[in-house]
Design a protein around this motif. Structure first.
Motif, mmCIF file in Angstrom:
data_model
loop_
_atom_site.group_PDB
_atom_site.id
_atom_site.type_symbol
_atom_site.label_atom_id
_atom_site.label_comp_id
_atom_site.label_asym_id
_atom_site.label_seq_id
_atom_site.Cartn_x
_atom_site.Cartn_y
_atom_site.Cartn_z
ATOM 1 N N PHE A 72 0.607 -1.386 0.099
ATOM 2 C CA PHE A 72 -0.446 -0.048 0.320
ATOM 3 C C PHE A 72 0.911 1.357 0.143
ATOM 4 N N VAL A 73 1.895 1.583 0.470
ATOM 5 C CA VAL A 73 2.689 2.104 0.879
ATOM 6 C C VAL A 73 3.272 2.739 -0.583
ATOM 7 N N ARG A 74 3.753 1.856 -0.777
ATOM 8 C CA ARG A 74 4.604 1.636 -2.170
ATOM 9 C C ARG A 74 3.373 1.999 -3.033
ATOM 10 N N TRP A 75 2.432 1.462 -3.582
ATOM 11 C CA TRP A 75 1.338 2.761 -3.776
ATOM 12 C C TRP A 75 0.860 3.948 -4.021
ATOM 13 N N ALA A 76 1.296 4.058 -2.877
ATOM 14 C CA ALA A 76 0.325 6.029 -2.532
ATOM 15 C C ALA A 76 1.934 6.234 -2.645
ATOM 16 N N HIS A 77 3.089 6.030 -3.007
ATOM 17 C CA HIS A 77 4.032 6.817 -3.163
ATOM 18 C C HIS A 77 4.637 7.225 -4.705
ATOM 19 N N ASP A 78 3.910 6.208 -5.164
ATOM 20 C CA ASP A 78 3.602 6.332 -7.465
ATOM 21 C C ASP A 78 2.577 6.708 -7.178
ATOM 22 N N LEU A 79 2.834 8.185 -7.733
ATOM 23 C CA LEU A 79 1.443 9.238 -7.773
ATOM 24 C C LEU A 79 1.443 9.157 -9.243
ATOM 25 N N ALA A 80 2.061 8.817 -9.909
ATOM 26 C CA ALA A 80 1.825 8.450 -11.863
ATOM 27 C C ALA A 80 0.446 7.301 -11.300
ATOM 28 N N ASP A 81 -0.139 6.594 -10.937
ATOM 29 C CA ASP A 81 -0.948 5.683 -10.695
ATOM 30 C C ASP A 81 -1.834 6.087 -9.847
ATOM 31 N N VAL A 82 -3.160 6.626 -11.081
ATOM 32 C CA VAL A 82 -4.070 7.261 -10.807
ATOM 33 C C VAL A 82 -5.533 6.439 -11.081
ATOM 34 N N ARG A 83 -5.582 5.822 -11.110
ATOM 35 C CA ARG A 83 -6.730 4.573 -11.964
ATOM 36 C C ARG A 83 -7.689 4.667 -11.236
ATOM 37 N N THR A 84 -7.189 4.858 -9.622
ATOM 38 C CA THR A 84 -8.773 4.262 -8.972
ATOM 39 C C THR A 84 -9.255 5.784 -8.234
ATOM 40 N N LYS A 85 -8.169 7.226 -8.791
ATOM 41 C CA LYS A 85 -9.043 7.653 -7.696
ATOM 42 C C LYS A 85 -10.526 8.384 -8.396
ATOM 43 N N LEU A 107 -12.809 6.397 -7.829
ATOM 44 C CA LEU A 107 -14.275 5.728 -7.049
ATOM 45 C C LEU A 107 -13.510 5.400 -5.053
ATOM 46 N N HIS A 108 -12.029 5.887 -5.544
ATOM 47 C CA HIS A 108 -11.366 5.819 -4.110
ATOM 48 C C HIS A 108 -10.783 7.013 -3.198
ATOM 49 N N TYR A 109 -10.275 8.457 -4.020
ATOM 50 C CA TYR A 109 -10.029 9.488 -3.319
ATOM 51 C C TYR A 109 -10.878 10.277 -4.331
ATOM 52 N N PRO A 110 -11.828 10.649 -5.149
ATOM 53 C CA PRO A 110 -12.245 11.725 -6.005
ATOM 54 C C PRO A 110 -12.041 13.181 -5.431
ATOM 55 N N ASN A 111 -11.729 13.456 -4.427
ATOM 56 C CA ASN A 111 -11.354 14.537 -3.852
ATOM 57 C C ASN A 111 -9.950 15.213 -3.056
ATOM 58 N N LEU A 112 -8.964 14.412 -3.051
ATOM 59 C CA LEU A 112 -7.567 14.187 -2.720
ATOM 60 C C LEU A 112 -6.976 13.601 -3.686
ATOM 61 N N ASP A 113 -6.002 14.710 -3.078
ATOM 62 C CA ASP A 113 -4.670 13.972 -4.475
ATOM 63 C C ASP A 113 -3.740 13.012 -3.528
ATOM 64 N N LYS A 114 -3.469 11.923 -4.264
ATOM 65 C CA LYS A 114 -3.093 11.104 -3.850
ATOM 66 C C LYS A 114 -1.724 11.057 -3.160
ATOM 67 N N SER A 115 -1.115 12.651 -3.472
ATOM 68 C CA SER A 115 0.249 12.683 -2.557
ATOM 69 C C SER A 115 -0.559 13.029 -0.831
ATOM 70 N N PHE A 122 -12.905 4.308 0.991
ATOM 71 C CA PHE A 122 -13.329 5.409 0.585
ATOM 72 C C PHE A 122 -12.454 7.005 1.227
ATOM 73 N N PHE A 123 -11.226 7.477 0.607
ATOM 74 C CA PHE A 123 -10.390 7.993 0.994
ATOM 75 C C PHE A 123 -11.059 9.733 0.889
ATOM 76 N N ASP A 124 -11.643 10.025 2.286
ATOM 77 C CA ASP A 124 -12.263 11.539 2.248
ATOM 78 C C ASP A 124 -13.350 11.753 3.539
ATOM 79 N N PRO A 125 -13.408 13.083 3.760
ATOM 80 C CA PRO A 125 -13.733 13.104 5.156
ATOM 81 C C PRO A 125 -14.959 12.751 5.494
ATOM 82 N N LEU A 126 -15.759 12.586 4.003
ATOM 83 C CA LEU A 126 -17.217 12.211 4.330
ATOM 84 C C LEU A 126 -17.406 10.683 5.105
ATOM 85 N N ALA A 127 -16.407 10.190 5.069
ATOM 86 C CA ALA A 127 -16.056 8.299 5.348
ATOM 87 C C ALA A 127 -16.104 8.305 6.764
#
Length: 201
Positions: free
Chosen positions: A75-88, A90-98, A142-147
């Motif tokens: 998960f941490v490796r994925w989070a550091h890969d800022l170029a991979d935003v395939r799931t943005k 569905l999972h974090y539409p309102n946040l930057d991956k960083s 769902f990574f968002d304050p709504l959760a």
């Protein structure tokens, strides 16, 4: 560790990290099978929750239980890969991956102690016609304050459903993580300083 199905053979499970339907978009390292393992006392506590809910026409759906340390590292490796935003979307539409490392993705997870579970609540249709998840306001991971469990932007009905889950889990000693309405830990079942990395098979 025990498989929760040893105690509740027909518990509803949808183990997302064993497949591609998760925020990484791929099966996660350490999940060779879609199984829910927990420390014995945590599994027994979850069994008590399920038993009590069934008396009220409700059931649990489990999404994740014990999580190997290698999965957390993935998960941490994925989070550091800022170029991979395939799931943005569905999972974090309102946040930057960083922004995901820290509150949402931690380098050490309580799941790796075998005493934490991600789940939701279902209401069952009378007559044995199945059970449907309650409206909690967001999907799992769902990574968002709504959760946040007490998010003021959730509707009154969604907040009430979340509190139903909080109350049911608290009755067996589970404590909710306020950032995520689906995340619960049984503190008495977690050994301090102990992290497991046995694959889920």
């Amino acid at each position: 560790m025990v498989d929760i199905r040893d105690l509740v053979p027909d518990i509803e499970e949808s183990i997302h990290y064993a497949g591609s339907d998760n925020f990484t978009g791929a099966p996660v390292d350490g999940y060779a099978a879609p199984r829910c393992y927990l420390r014995t006392s945590a599994a027994q506590a979850l069994q008590r929750v399920e038993t009590a809910l069934r008396k009220d026409g409700m059931r649990l759906m489990v999404w994740d239980c014990y999580r190997p340390a290698r999965a957390v590292q993935a998960f941490v490796r994925w989070a550091h890969d800022l170029a991979d935003v395939r799931t943005k979307a569905l999972h974090y539409p309102n946040l930057d991956k960083s922004a995901l490392l820290g509150d949402y993705i931690a380098p050490i997870s309580g799941h790796s102690k075998g005493a934490t579970v991600d789940l939701t609540l279902m209401r069952c249709v009378p007559g044995g016609k199945g059970c449907l998840p309650l409206d909690m306001g967001t999907d799992f991971d769902f990574f968002d304050p709504l959760a946040n469990t007490d998010s003021p932007t959730a509707t009154p009905g969604q907040r009430a459903n979340r509190q139903r889950l909080v109350k049911a889990m608290a009755a067996a000693g589970f404590v909710n993580y306020p950032q995520e309405w689906w995340h619960y830990t049984l503190p008495s079942a977690a050994e301090p300083g102990v992290i497991y990395d046995v694959p889920v098979e």
